[in-house]
Every structure is written in structure tokens, then in C-alpha cells.
Design a protein around this motif. Structure first.
Motif, PDB file in Angstrom:
ATOM      1  N   THR A  84      25.150  46.895  39.113  1.00 19.52           N
ATOM      2  CA  THR A  84      23.964  47.395  39.831  1.00 19.52           C
ATOM      3  C   THR A  84      23.201  46.235  40.464  1.00 19.52           C
ATOM      4  OG1 THR A  84      22.780  47.371  37.749  1.00 19.52           O
ATOM      5  CG2 THR A  84      23.599  49.516  38.501  1.00 19.52           C
ATOM      6  N   ASP A  85      23.302  45.058  39.863  1.00 20.12           N
ATOM      7  CA  ASP A  85      22.715  43.866  40.492  1.00 20.12           C
ATOM      8  C   ASP A  85      23.589  43.511  41.704  1.00 20.12           C
ATOM      9  OD1 ASP A  85      21.922  41.385  41.311  1.00 20.12           O
ATOM     10  OD2 ASP A  85      21.836  40.513  39.295  1.00 20.12           O
ATOM     11  N   PRO A  86      23.038  43.583  42.907  1.00 20.21           N
ATOM     12  CA  PRO A  86      23.892  43.349  44.088  1.00 20.21           C
ATOM     13  C   PRO A  86      24.450  41.931  44.165  1.00 20.21           C
ATOM     14  CG  PRO A  86      21.564  43.523  44.702  1.00 20.21           C
ATOM     15  CD  PRO A  86      21.645  43.881  43.254  1.00 20.21           C
ATOM     16  N   ASP A  87      23.832  40.995  43.418  1.00 19.00           N
ATOM     17  CA  ASP A  87      24.340  39.617  43.435  1.00 19.00           C
ATOM     18  C   ASP A  87      25.489  39.394  42.452  1.00 19.00           C
ATOM     19  OD1 ASP A  87      22.703  38.738  45.435  1.00 19.00           O
ATOM     20  OD2 ASP A  87      21.092  38.108  44.076  1.00 19.00           O
ATOM     21  N   ALA A  88      25.683  40.337  41.555  1.00 18.49           N
ATOM     22  CA  ALA A  88      26.750  40.156  40.556  1.00 18.49           C
ATOM     23  C   ALA A  88      28.098  40.264  41.249  1.00 18.49           C
ATOM     24  CB  ALA A  88      26.616  41.200  39.459  1.00 18.49           C
ATOM     25  N   ALA A  89      28.881  39.221  41.136  1.00 19.81           N
ATOM     26  CA  ALA A  89      30.187  39.195  41.803  1.00 19.81           C
ATOM     27  C   ALA A  89      31.321  39.381  40.811  1.00 19.81           C
ATOM     28  CB  ALA A  89      30.368  37.875  42.547  1.00 19.81           C
ATOM     29  N   ILE A  90      31.152  38.777  39.637  1.00 20.69           N
ATOM     30  CA  ILE A  90      32.226  38.814  38.641  1.00 20.69           C
ATOM     31  C   ILE A  90      31.617  39.203  37.297  1.00 20.69           C
ATOM     32  CG2 ILE A  90      34.009  37.461  37.454  1.00 20.69           C
ATOM     33  CD1 ILE A  90      34.031  35.596  39.911  1.00 20.69           C
ATOM     34  N   VAL A  91      32.304  40.094  36.602  1.00 18.91           N
ATOM     35  CA  VAL A  91      31.860  40.533  35.274  1.00 18.91           C
ATOM     36  C   VAL A  91      32.995  40.273  34.286  1.00 18.91           C
ATOM     37  CG1 VAL A  91      30.912  42.448  33.926  1.00 18.91           C
ATOM     38  CG2 VAL A  91      30.560  42.392  36.411  1.00 18.91           C
ATOM     39  N   GLY A  92      32.628  39.831  33.101  1.00 17.47           N
ATOM     40  CA  GLY A  92      33.630  39.620  32.062  1.00 17.47           C
ATOM     41  C   GLY A  92      33.088  40.027  30.716  1.00 17.47           C
ATOM     42  N   CYS A  93      33.943  39.948  29.690  1.00 15.44           N
ATOM     43  CA  CYS A  93      33.462  40.286  28.345  1.00 15.44           C
ATOM     44  C   CYS A  93      33.290  39.032  27.492  1.00 15.44           C
ATOM     45  CB  CYS A  93      34.386  41.278  27.671  1.00 15.44           C
ATOM     46  SG  CYS A  93      36.011  40.673  27.320  1.00 15.44           S
ATOM     47  N   VAL A  94      33.656  37.889  28.045  1.00 12.58           N
ATOM     48  CA  VAL A  94      33.458  36.611  27.366  1.00 12.58           C
ATOM     49  C   VAL A  94      32.835  35.666  28.377  1.00 12.58           C
ATOM     50  CG1 VAL A  94      34.558  34.722  26.114  1.00 12.58           C
ATOM     51  CG2 VAL A  94      35.606  36.973  26.115  1.00 12.58           C
ATOM     52  N   GLY A  95      31.734  35.041  28.021  1.00 12.77           N
ATOM     53  CA  GLY A  95      31.103  34.140  28.976  1.00 12.77           C
ATOM     54  C   GLY A  95      30.424  32.972  28.294  1.00 12.77           C
ATOM     55  N   ALA A  96      30.240  31.911  29.081  1.00 11.30           N
ATOM     56  CA  ALA A  96      29.666  30.697  28.503  1.00 11.30           C
ATOM     57  C   ALA A  96      28.775  30.006  29.525  1.00 11.30           C
ATOM     58  CB  ALA A  96      30.785  29.755  28.058  1.00 11.30           C
ATOM     59  N   VAL A  97      27.870  29.185  29.000  1.00 15.30           N
ATOM     60  CA  VAL A  97      27.029  28.340  29.859  1.00 15.30           C
ATOM     61  C   VAL A  97      27.217  26.879  29.438  1.00 15.30           C
ATOM     62  CG1 VAL A  97      25.321  30.146  30.289  1.00 15.30           C
ATOM     63  CG2 VAL A  97      25.029  28.608  28.342  1.00 15.30           C
ATOM     64  N   GLY A  98      26.772  25.963  30.294  1.00 19.01           N
ATOM     65  CA  GLY A  98      26.968  24.537  30.010  1.00 19.01           C
ATOM     66  C   GLY A  98      28.422  24.135  30.171  1.00 19.01           C
ATOM     67  N   VAL A  99      29.133  24.833  31.043  1.00 23.52           N
ATOM     68  CA  VAL A  99      30.586  24.638  31.185  1.00 23.52           C
ATOM     69  C   VAL A  99      30.869  23.373  32.001  1.00 23.52           C
ATOM     70  CG1 VAL A  99      32.677  25.665  32.136  1.00 23.52           C
ATOM     71  CG2 VAL A  99      30.977  27.105  31.018  1.00 23.52           C
ATOM     72  N   LEU A 152      40.128  39.395  31.185  1.00 18.78           N
ATOM     73  CA  LEU A 152      39.569  40.641  31.709  1.00 18.78           C
ATOM     74  C   LEU A 152      38.510  40.258  32.739  1.00 18.78           C
ATOM     75  CD1 LEU A 152      38.977  43.668  31.739  1.00 18.78           C
ATOM     76  CD2 LEU A 152      37.510  43.349  29.779  1.00 18.78           C
ATOM     77  N   LEU A 153      38.796  40.529  34.000  1.00 15.88           N
ATOM     78  CA  LEU A 153      37.873  40.201  35.089  1.00 15.88           C
ATOM     79  C   LEU A 153      37.541  41.469  35.860  1.00 15.88           C
ATOM     80  CD1 LEU A 153      39.569  37.034  36.666  1.00 15.88           C
ATOM     81  CD2 LEU A 153      37.451  37.053  35.336  1.00 15.88           C
ATOM     82  N   VAL A 154      36.266  41.658  36.113  1.00 11.91           N
ATOM     83  CA  VAL A 154      35.853  42.763  36.980  1.00 11.91           C
ATOM     84  C   VAL A 154      35.242  42.133  38.226  1.00 11.91           C
ATOM     85  CG1 VAL A 154      34.406  44.804  37.205  1.00 11.91           C
ATOM     86  CG2 VAL A 154      35.388  44.215  34.974  1.00 11.91           C
ATOM     87  N   LEU A 155      35.769  42.473  39.384  1.00 12.53           N
ATOM     88  CA  LEU A 155      35.288  41.894  40.638  1.00 12.53           C
ATOM     89  C   LEU A 155      34.549  42.946  41.456  1.00 12.53           C
ATOM     90  CD1 LEU A 155      38.374  39.781  41.809  1.00 12.53           C
ATOM     91  CD2 LEU A 155      36.657  39.240  40.098  1.00 12.53           C
ATOM     92  N   SER A 156      33.410  42.557  41.991  1.00  9.74           N
ATOM     93  CA  SER A 156      32.649  43.458  42.862  1.00  9.74           C
ATOM     94  C   SER A 156      33.369  43.564  44.209  1.00  9.74           C
ATOM     95  CB  SER A 156      31.249  42.891  43.067  1.00  9.74           C
ATOM     96  OG  SER A 156      31.329  41.764  43.919  1.00  9.74           O
ATOM     97  N   PRO A 157      33.006  44.558  45.006  1.00  9.33           N
ATOM     98  CA  PRO A 157      33.627  44.640  46.339  1.00  9.33           C
ATOM     99  C   PRO A 157      33.411  43.356  47.149  1.00  9.33           C
ATOM    100  CG  PRO A 157      32.487  46.688  45.820  1.00  9.33           C
ATOM    101  CD  PRO A 157      32.152  45.729  44.717  1.00  9.33           C
ATOM    102  N   TRP A 158      32.243  42.735  46.993  1.00  5.19           N
ATOM    103  CA  TRP A 158      32.003  41.465  47.702  1.00  5.19           C
ATOM    104  C   TRP A 158      33.030  40.416  47.261  1.00  5.19           C
ATOM    105  CZ3 TRP A 158      31.282  36.539  46.027  1.00  5.19           C
ATOM    106  CH2 TRP A 158      30.927  35.592  47.007  1.00  5.19           C
ATOM    107  N   ALA A 159      33.233  40.330  45.935  1.00  2.00           N
ATOM    108  CA  ALA A 159      34.180  39.331  45.409  1.00  2.00           C
ATOM    109  C   ALA A 159      35.591  39.612  45.907  1.00  2.00           C
ATOM    110  CB  ALA A 159      34.137  39.331  43.880  1.00  2.00           C
ATOM    111  N   VAL A 160      35.961  40.880  45.931  1.00  3.73           N
ATOM    112  CA  VAL A 160      37.301  41.241  46.413  1.00  3.73           C
ATOM    113  C   VAL A 160      37.454  40.800  47.878  1.00  3.73           C
ATOM    114  CG1 VAL A 160      38.805  43.204  46.991  1.00  3.73           C
ATOM    115  CG2 VAL A 160      37.585  43.161  44.803  1.00  3.73           C
ATOM    116  N   GLU A 161      36.394  40.954  48.625  1.00  5.95           N
ATOM    117  CA  GLU A 161      36.444  40.646  50.053  1.00  5.95           C
ATOM    118  C   GLU A 161      36.425  39.136  50.321  1.00  5.95           C
ATOM    119  OE1 GLU A 161      36.901  43.230  52.018  1.00  5.95           O
ATOM    120  OE2 GLU A 161      37.226  41.814  53.672  1.00  5.95           O
ATOM    121  N   HIS A 162      35.671  38.392  49.522  1.00 12.79           N
ATOM    122  CA  HIS A 162      35.405  36.997  49.896  1.00 12.79           C
ATOM    123  C   HIS A 162      36.082  35.932  49.034  1.00 12.79           C
ATOM    124  CE1 HIS A 162      32.064  39.175  51.834  1.00 12.79           C
ATOM    125  NE2 HIS A 162      32.209  38.249  52.769  1.00 12.79           N
TER     126      HIS A 162
END
Lengths: 292, 290
Positions: A84-99, A152-162
Motif C-alpha cells: 500500500t506504500d507506493p514507495d515500497a518496491a521489494i517485500v521480503g520475510c527476512v530483512g536487515a539493516v546496517g548491511v 522469497l521476494l515480492v516485487l511491486s509493479p514498479w520494481a518489475v518494470e524498472h
């Protein structure tokens, strides 16, 4: 419409793992693509992107490893909520910061809603930290991250396109961080959602150390100028080289020593069982004799 | 005359392992020089060197770690053969060439397969250093492991252990480097020993010390140059990637170890009950048949 795609090198693994998950998660209008992969995972996933670009009304493309089993029946609803966040491009079930490298697990993990199910040693499950939120640590949360894991990667339509999978990076490693960095470089977000999955995989997390290391070097070289934290470290290059060489030698040595410990414990247990058997058998026979 | 020396860090280990081994092979006139840890391995070993220099007719000094048991009945004869080569400075059981830092087993390995008898984890015997390749035939190497060092009279006279080294790891390698820098040779020879180190001679908590030793060794071996040069950057990038891959390999091993233990626990939970039940039933049936 939410589409699903998987690159298949072992059809029996796909049939046992990814296929039931797709059946569980997919909606009646969901499109699915099974790519019989003969090249790299990068090229197979690019094929999936090309396919998805031709789909009408695409809401998201779900890319699954053949050994990933989605467990949510309301998976598509969760995907829609995350996007629903229009800026979200990629969604996953495992994520990290400080990478800092493709070894995202060496940074700060904030979400990990999956189970690592292995078949060796009579099999077992290794639930990760937010598989059961009741037991999740205080730092576990959903939301924006720097990278997600690629099983497991979920890509938004924007991500699929770009976006595309950069086939110059290697065969199988590092595509997930690279894709997330592409999205972030374009000002988009990478987020985690409570997508629950079982990753049916061996306990052997790495097969070819050199192959993995080369992919890591390539991804770092590609992004170090754009994202200063990629490849960051303290000290001179000389300090870092020497420290890392020593750490690598030590890690290999410790791994070997751990194998030794496993062998020794197994040997000790076998010896105890043999002793127990020797002690028990005569004693019970003696009892039988007394009864006689 | 062949002298023996030990820097004793663990007196009980010396009594149990090094001392009987030395006693079994030493000749009647062989001096045995021992010192307790004088504040660092280099310093204690230098005390032994100082003492050995005072021995007239010294043919060789054999430095034995307190956990090393010499098991070679022809040991002194072999040592004499080795030091007959005037170029030889140091000999040991096993060593390597073309390695970085202090992990000699990552290079070309030569010498004698060393047995390790561990007294922990239920006890057992296995090959030591089996994390490296099996050794090739005895021959010249860049460095030998410090579990046993044979020093020629020249080495005793001219070499000193570096007391500034931050760790016990790498002390022997540094001595070998000095010998080679002086134009002498280091040889991994046929010398049978048994090491009584624990199953895991290095623990994860020893890693910072290990890293320090690696860096100290590199400081002495390699041209420092510009520490931020492009060459160092490239090496750092590859080393860091290799480190992450190696850690991943370690995590895999850790998972396998845990899974293996879990399986054992599952089996142990069932096995005694199942076996007892079966044996009791057989005994009962046997009694009933009578």
C-alpha cells in the motif's frame, strides 16, 4: 493480480516445497510461471521479470526459490497490505539493516519470519526469530530495511518494470542485495512483511566459498561509491586485509574443530551404548536364569 | 650432546607428556632445561637458549612443548642426521611453505603426520592438524610448527625468540623466518611425536589473540608500503569476502553439529527404554516358557 514465479533445477524439490505453497497462497486469478532453469538464477529471474511485464493488472510478482514453501493462506492480502506504500518496491520475510555486504546476516536482522527445515540427521526445524512473534526479541519489527533475503521476494509493479537481475555478478549469490540496492538507489523502499515461509534446505549453507566470495567482491565494487556503508570498515586497507585473512583462517579452523567435536561426541555415545548393552544383557539373562 | 628444553606453561602436562617422552629418548648425559613461564613464550624460550649456549659440545637443542610426547625410539639418531647438514638451523615434525600469516597448514605441508591423543570429549586419538592437507614427504619448508623444534648449534648461538610478539601463536614461525633470512634452512623431518592437546586446541575466544599474531607475523614478513594503496584495498576486499564465506561455512558446521546432537538426544531418549523393554520382555518370555 498477484503472480508467482520460480526457477526450477530440481522438479521434485519444486513439487514438494514451492508448489504446495503456491497452491496455498495463490488466488484463482493468479498467474504462475515455472522456469526450467538451465542458466543462472539471475537469468531465470530476468525471464520471470520479462514474463511479468506482459501481464495485465499485475499487483505484485512473487519470486520463490524452488525449496521455499509459503505457509500463509492470506499471503496475497499481506502482500497487498505491504505494497500500500507506493514507495515500497521489494517485500521480503527476512530483512536487515546496517548491511555492508551480501552477508546480510552479519548485520542487524530485524525480521526473520521463516523456518529452516532440514532433512539431515533425521530432520528438524530451525524457526527464526520472528517466526512466532510471541517469542520474538525486542528488536524484531516489520518495516523498512536495507535488504531482504532472496529466497522469497515480492516485487511491486514498479520494481518489475524498472529493476533487473545483474547477470554480471555471478551465478547465484548476491542478487538479492543488488536488487534491493537498485531499488534504494532509485529512491524506493525495501520492506519486510509478516510473510511466513518454510525454507526446505540443507544445513550446508555454502558450497563454494570462492564463488560466494567473488560475488561478494563484485557486489561491493558495484555499490561502494553509491552507498558508503557497502564495504565499510575501520582501519587502513592493510589492517583490514590482515584482520580479515586471520579471521577467515580462524573460521575455517573453528569449523573443522567443531566437526571434530561432533565426531568425538558421537563416538563417545556409541561407546557408552555398547557398554550399556554389555552390562544389561548378562544381568537380564541372569535374572531370567534366577526365575528359572 | 643433545639437550632438551621446555618452557612449562602447564606443569601437569609436562609431567604427564613431555617429561616421559624426553626420558625415553634422552641419552644419559643429555641435559634437560626447564623454566616456568617467565612472562611470555618468547622470553621463556630465550632463557632456555641462554642456558643451552653454556653447554659445551652441544650438538642440538630440542625444544619440546609441554603437551608433546616424543615417541620416536631413534630420535637422537635422527636429530644427529639432521644437524649434520651445516646449513640446517631448525627442524620440526611438520610445517609448511607459501602461506600467509601464521596458518602454515594453508600452504604446502611437509613432514611427519602427527598423532594427537585428546583426553577430553571421551578421549581418543586422531591425526593432528587434519584441518590442513596431509603432509608431503619430509623436506625444506618456510616454517615448522612449534610443538617440537630441533635447533642446530648455529641457531642456538645466533637466533633469539622475539619477545615482543603478542601471542604464543607464531613464535616458532617467526624464529624460522629469522633463520631463513640469515640464509639457513628449516626442515620438516621424520620425527615421531604424540601431541596431547585437547580435541579443540583453539577456542573461539582465542580468536582475537590469533588475529593479533597473524598481523604481527605479516608485519615482519611483508613490505608495509602504503597501507591504503589500491593493492591493499583489493586484498582487503577479497579477504573480507573470504572471511564472510568462511564464517558461513562455520555456521553450517555449527548447525550440523547441533542437528547431530539433537538426533543423538532423540535416540538416547528412546534407546535405553526400548532396549530395556525388549530385554525385559525376552527375559520374561524365557522365564514363562520354563
Amino acid at each position: 493480480m498477484i503472480a508467482f514465479a520460480s526457477a526450477i533445477t530440481q522438479p521434485n524439490v519444486f513439487d514438494a516445497c514451492a508448489a504446495p505453497g503456491i497452491r496455498r497462497a495463490a488466488e484463482p486469478d493468479s498467474a504462475t510461471l515455472e522456469i526450467t532453469s538451465t542458466g543462472t538464477l539471475f537469468s531465470a529471474y530476468n525471464e520471470a521479470l520479462d514474463w511479468a511485464r506482459g501481464l495485465d493488472d499485475l499487483e505484485a510478482l512473487v519470486l520463490l526459490h524452488q525449496d521455499t514453501e509459503v505457509m500463509d493462506e492470506d499471503f496475497c492480502a499481506k502482500v497487498r497490505a505491504a505494497l500500500t506504500d507506493p514507495d515500497a518496491a521489494i517485500v521480503g520475510c527476512v530483512g536487515a539493516v546496517g548491511v555492508r555486504s551480501i552477508a546480510w546476516w552479519e548485520s542487524s536482522i530485524v525480521t526473520a519470519s521463516f523456518v529452516h527445515r532440514y532433512s539431515e540427521f533425521d530432520g528438524g526445524d530451525l524457526p527464526s526469530m520472528s517466526w512466532d512473534w510471541a517469542f520474538a526479541p525486542a528488536y524484531a519489527r516489520l518495516g523498512e530495511v536495507e535488504t531482504v533475503d532472496g529466497f522469497l521476494l515480492v516485487l511491486s509493479p514498479w520494481a518489475v518494470e524498472h529493476l533487473h537481475f545483474d547477470e554480471s555478478l555471478g551465478q547465484i549469490h548476491g542478487y538479492d542485495l543488488d536488487l534491493c540496492l537498485q531499488a534504494r538507489a532509485a529512491g524506493r523502499k525495501v520492506v519486510t512483511a509478516d510473510l511466513r515461509a518454510i525454507h526446505h534446505r540443507s544445513l550446508e549453507l555454502i558450497r563454494d566459498l570462492d564463488d560466494w566470495a567473488q560475488a561478494s567482491v563484485r557486489v561491493t565494487a558495484k555499490w561502494e561509491d553509491t552507498f558508503p556503508q557497502i564495504g565499510a570498515g575501520t582501519g587502513t586497507w592493510r589492517d583490514r586485509a590482515l584482520r580479515a585473512e586471520a579471521d577467515a583462517d580462524a573460521a575455517i579452523l573453528f569449523a573443522h574443530l567443531l566437526e571434530r567435536r561432533g565426531e568425538a561426541h558421537a563416538g563417545a555415545l556409541r561407546r557408552r551404548i555398547v557398554r550399556l548393552r554389555r552390562r544389561l544383557t548378562p544381568s537380564l539373562l541372569q535374572r531370567a536364569g534366577t526365575a528359572r | 650432546m643433545i639437550a632438551f628444553g621446555t618452557a612449562i606453561g602447564d606443569p601437569r602436562a609436562y609431567r604427564r607428556h613431555a617429561e616421559p617422552g624426553i626420558a625415553a629418548v634422552a641419552e644419559p648425559q643429555s641435559p634437560v632445561i626447564t623454566f616456568m613461564d617467565a612472562g611470555g613464550p618468547g622470553r621463556t624460550l630465550n632463557l632456555i637458549l641462554d642456558e643451552a649456549r653454556r653447554i659445551a659440545d652441544l650438538e642440538a637443542l630440542v625444544l619440546v612443548e609441554d603437551h608433546t610426547e616424543i615417541t620416536d625410539p631413534a630420535f637422537c639418531a635422527r636429530v644427529r642426521e639432521l644437524v649434520a647438514d651445516p646449513q640446517l638451523a631448525i627442524a620440526g615434525c611438520i610445517g609448511g611453505s607459501n602461506f600467509r600469516g601464521i596458518a602454515w597448514w594453508t600452504g604446502t605441508v611437509r613432514g611427519t603426520p602427527v598423532r594427537q591423543r585428546h583426553h577430553d570429549a571421551g578421549g581418543g586419538e586422531r591425526l593432528a592438524f587434519d584441518w590442513g592437507p596431509p603432509p608431503g614427504p619430509p623436506g625444506e619448508v618456510e616454517a615448522v610448527d612449534g610443538l617440537l623444534l630441533v635447533l642446530s648449534p648455529w641457531a642456538v648461538e645466533h637466533l633469539r625468540f622475539d619477545e615482543s610478539l603478542p601471542s604464543r601463536y607464531g613464535v616458532a614461525i617467526d624464529l624460522c623466518r629469522r633463520a631463513r633470512a640469515a640464509g639457513r634452512t628449516v626442515f620438516a623431518a621424520r620425527l615421531d611425536v604424540l601431541t596431547h592437546r585437547p580435541l579443540e586446541p583453539l577456542q573461539p575466544e582465542d580468536q582475537p589473540e590469533w588475529v593479533q599474531a597473524h598481523i604481527a607475523a605479516a608485519d615482519r614478513r611483508e613490505d608495509a608500503g602504503d597501507p591504503d594503496s589500491a593493492a591493499w584495498k583489493e586484498r582487503a576486499r577479497h579477504a573480507e569476502a573470504r572471511r564472510e564465506a568462511s564464517r558461513l561455512h562455520y555456521y553450517s558446521t555449527d548447525l550440523r553439529y547441533d542437528a547431530q546432537r539433537l538426533r543423538m538426544l532423540r535416540r538416547v531418549q528412546w534407546l535405553p527404554l526400548g532396549r530395556l523393554h525388549s530385554l525385559a520382555r525376552r527375559a520374561r518370555d524365557a522365564a514363562r516358557d520354563l
